[in-house]
Enzyme design. Structure first.
Site, PDB file in Angstrom:
ATOM      1  N   HIS A  91       0.879  -1.173   0.000  1.00 49.39           N
ATOM      2  CA  HIS A  91       0.000   0.000   0.000  1.00 49.39           C
ATOM      3  C   HIS A  91       0.921   1.228   0.000  1.00 49.39           C
ATOM      4  O   HIS A  91       2.012   1.182   0.564  1.00 49.39           O
ATOM      5  CB  HIS A  91      -0.818  -0.073   1.293  1.00 49.39           C
ATOM      6  N   ASP A 116       2.724  -4.678   8.040  1.00 53.11           N
ATOM      7  CA  ASP A 116       1.510  -3.888   7.896  1.00 53.11           C
ATOM      8  C   ASP A 116       0.327  -4.860   7.948  1.00 53.11           C
ATOM      9  O   ASP A 116       0.079  -5.602   7.004  1.00 53.11           O
ATOM     10  CB  ASP A 116       1.573  -3.139   6.564  1.00 53.11           C
ATOM     11  N   GLN A 144      -4.741  -5.112   6.499  1.00 52.80           N
ATOM     12  CA  GLN A 144      -5.670  -5.923   5.714  1.00 52.80           C
ATOM     13  C   GLN A 144      -5.803  -7.335   6.281  1.00 52.80           C
ATOM     14  O   GLN A 144      -6.735  -8.052   5.947  1.00 52.80           O
ATOM     15  CB  GLN A 144      -5.142  -5.993   4.273  1.00 52.80           C
ATOM     16  N   LYS A 160     -10.804  -1.150   9.753  1.00 52.13           N
ATOM     17  CA  LYS A 160     -10.889  -2.299   8.850  1.00 52.13           C
ATOM     18  C   LYS A 160     -11.470  -3.510   9.567  1.00 52.13           C
ATOM     19  O   LYS A 160     -11.717  -4.541   8.956  1.00 52.13           O
ATOM     20  CB  LYS A 160      -9.499  -2.630   8.302  1.00 52.13           C
ATOM     21  N   CYS A 177      -4.588   2.444  -3.865  1.00 52.43           N
ATOM     22  CA  CYS A 177      -3.397   2.918  -3.149  1.00 52.43           C
ATOM     23  C   CYS A 177      -2.225   1.962  -3.339  1.00 52.43           C
ATOM     24  O   CYS A 177      -1.412   1.769  -2.430  1.00 52.43           O
ATOM     25  CB  CYS A 177      -3.657   3.104  -1.654  1.00 52.43           C
TER      26      CYS A 177
HETATM   27  C1  LIG Z   1      -6.007   0.347   4.632  1.00 51.99           C
HETATM   28  C2  LIG Z   1      -4.611  -0.018   4.525  1.00 51.99           C
HETATM   29  C3  LIG Z   1      -3.600   0.866   4.933  1.00 51.99           C
HETATM   30  C4  LIG Z   1      -3.865   2.278   5.395  1.00 51.99           C
HETATM   31  O1  LIG Z   1      -4.636   2.336   6.532  1.00 51.99           O
HETATM   32  P1  LIG Z   1      -5.121   3.765   7.106  1.00 51.99           P
HETATM   33  O2  LIG Z   1      -6.168   3.412   8.086  1.00 51.99           O
HETATM   34  O3  LIG Z   1      -5.665   4.522   5.911  1.00 51.99           O
HETATM   35  O4  LIG Z   1      -3.936   4.435   7.683  1.00 51.99           O
HETATM   36  C5  LIG Z   1      -2.298   0.427   4.846  1.00 51.99           C
HETATM   37  N1  LIG Z   1      -1.987  -0.797   4.424  1.00 51.99           N
HETATM   38  C6  LIG Z   1      -2.926  -1.679   4.024  1.00 51.99           C
HETATM   39  C7  LIG Z   1      -2.517  -3.049   3.586  1.00 51.99           C
HETATM   40  C8  LIG Z   1      -4.271  -1.322   4.057  1.00 51.99           C
HETATM   41  O5  LIG Z   1      -5.197  -2.191   3.679  1.00 51.99           O
END
Ligand SMILES: *Cc1c(COP(=O)(O)O)cnc(C)c1O
Length: 404
Positions: A121, A198, A201, A224, A362
């Site tokens: 992302h 990260d 997701q 999320k 993104c």
């Molecule tokens: C949604 C997402 C982000 C960003 O999250 P924010 O809440 O907008 O800061 C980063 N990495 C992944 C894999 C995502 O799905």
């Protein structure tokens, strides 16, 4: 027993219509919907004990502090962090990543190497590019194949004692790929590199144990996983966070302030300058309770059924191509139909009350890899149904007829 109709009663938004049709919400990878249980704790906070935390001697402030800190413990237990103060509450994944990227400005040297994957992302790309600009460190990229699977041999070849940090998403938001993070962490540690995962997701689908993984940093966003927007987590190992310089200065993050010198507060407050999203933090804890009440294994199994069901039906459509066919994936399907622009499909589906995402999600480098402007992305949650998928397929067939 998992009863989706019963679950759906918890989500008031699922009762609304969009453009005269019942809402079908298939944009869960962008943000999930919020159950009454979570909405209720937010309104309870503002109705009954709204006040600033960690400062007041009065009862409301103490009550708010207790509930907020209790939420931090829920988050700690969910991710199995060893210490409560290893859980930093942030405004979300992006904020969490920037805390780390900023801190390493002072810990890296020119020529040090950082590594990300080809399926990150933007929020797990741009802060590291900025860090490289500040420090002279070099960014390397782990490539992927056409199925959307990381090339672990190439990863091995890129790893060296120059590698200081590795950043990979647990699950790709554009492709749904579940990455082999255990292996990545193990190999990176083998050369002395630290790893940030990260988890934005992954956390709606997978219960992650940060100690079992031995991960150095793990980040996610509450919105999320049935929580509110504007709140998230930075998990970091205590010794690493202690070593890391603070990101923002201000109230709450200090031990003592004079005009000559300021000393910083202990974890977690060192990274929590200013008044946080108090109701949001409390609701984050409640969202985890809610999802654990259903059970992450139950959620993952049901969503996998939806994935298999939708994939088979989509593949039967002439000219439809799916991007991301890793053997391990969450219920995210990115696709295009012939050379129809994804935006046009998304717009027609919206007229039918069906919310999908279109664009680059993104993750522009992924789109460049496939040489496409973007995709249509349908992402499912445990409150979606097979009937909704049937409706989407019919809508899609109609849209294709109109656009061809
Ligand atoms: C949604 C997402 C982000 C960003 O999250 P924010 O809440 O907008 O800061 C980063 N990495 C992944 C894999 C995502 O799905």
């Amino acid at each position: 027993m998992f009863d989706v109709n019963k679950i759906r009663e918890d989500f008031p938004i699922l009762e609304r219509t969009v453009n005269g049709q019942p809402l079908i919400y298939f944009d869960n990878a962008a943000t999930s919907q919020t159950p009454n249980q979570v909405i209720d704790v937010i309104s309870d906070y503002y109705q009954n004990y709204n006040s600033n935390i960690h400062r007041g001697v009065h009862s409301l402030s103490q009550e708010a502090t207790d509930v907020y800190e209790n939420a931090r413990q829920k988050i700690q237990h969910h991710f199995n962090a060893a210490q409560t103060h290893e859980v930093i509450l942030t405004s979300g994944t992006t904020h969490s990543i920037n805390i780390i990227a900023s801190g390493y400005s002072q810990l890296l040297q020119a020529g040090d190497e950082l590594m990300i994957s080809a399926m990150e992302h933007h929020s797990n790309i741009v802060p590291w590019q900025m860090l490289c600009d500040r420090t002279g460190a070099i960014l390397k990229v782990i490539p992927m194949d056409h199925a959307g699977v990381l090339d672990m041999n190439a990863f091995n070849d890129l790893l060296s004692t120059k590698t200081k940090l590795v950043f990979v998403n647990h699950v790709s938001n554009a492709l749904g790929t579940v990455n082999p993070i255990e292996e990545i962490i193990k190999r990176a540690h083998g050369v002395g590199a630290k790893v940030l995962i990260d988890g934005a997701q992954a956390s709606p689908h997978i219960k992650t144990d940060v100690q079992a993984l031995d991960v150095d940093y793990y980040v996610t966003s509450a919105h999320k996983l049935c929580g509110p927007t504007g709140v998230g987590m930075l998990y970091g190992k205590e010794e690493l966070l202690n070593h890391l310089p603070p990101y923002q200065g201000g109230g709450e993050m200090i031990a003592e302030v004079s005009f000559e010198k300021t000393t910083y507060a202990d974890l977690p407050h060192k990274f929590e300058a200013g008044t946080p999203n108090i109701a949001g933090g409390i609701a984050f804890g409640e969202a985890l309770d809610y999802m654990n009440g259903i059970g992450f294994e139950t959620i993952a199994a049901y969503e996998h059924e939806l994935l298999i069901y939708a994939t088979a039906q989509l593949k039967a459509i002439d000219g439809l191509k799916i991007y991301g066919e890793a053997p391990q994936k969450t219920a995210v399907i990115s696709f295009n139909v012939d050379d129809i622009h994804p935006y046009d499909i998304g717009s027609i589906l919206d007229k039918m009350g069906i919310a999908v995402r279109t664009g680059h999600h993104c993750a522009q480098p992924i789109m460049d890899f496939y040489k496409i402007p973007g995709t249509v992305r349908a992402s499912f949650s445990f409150y979606n149904t097979k009937e909704e998928i049937d409706t989407m397929i019919k809508g899609l067939q109609k849209a294709i007829q109109m656009l061809k």
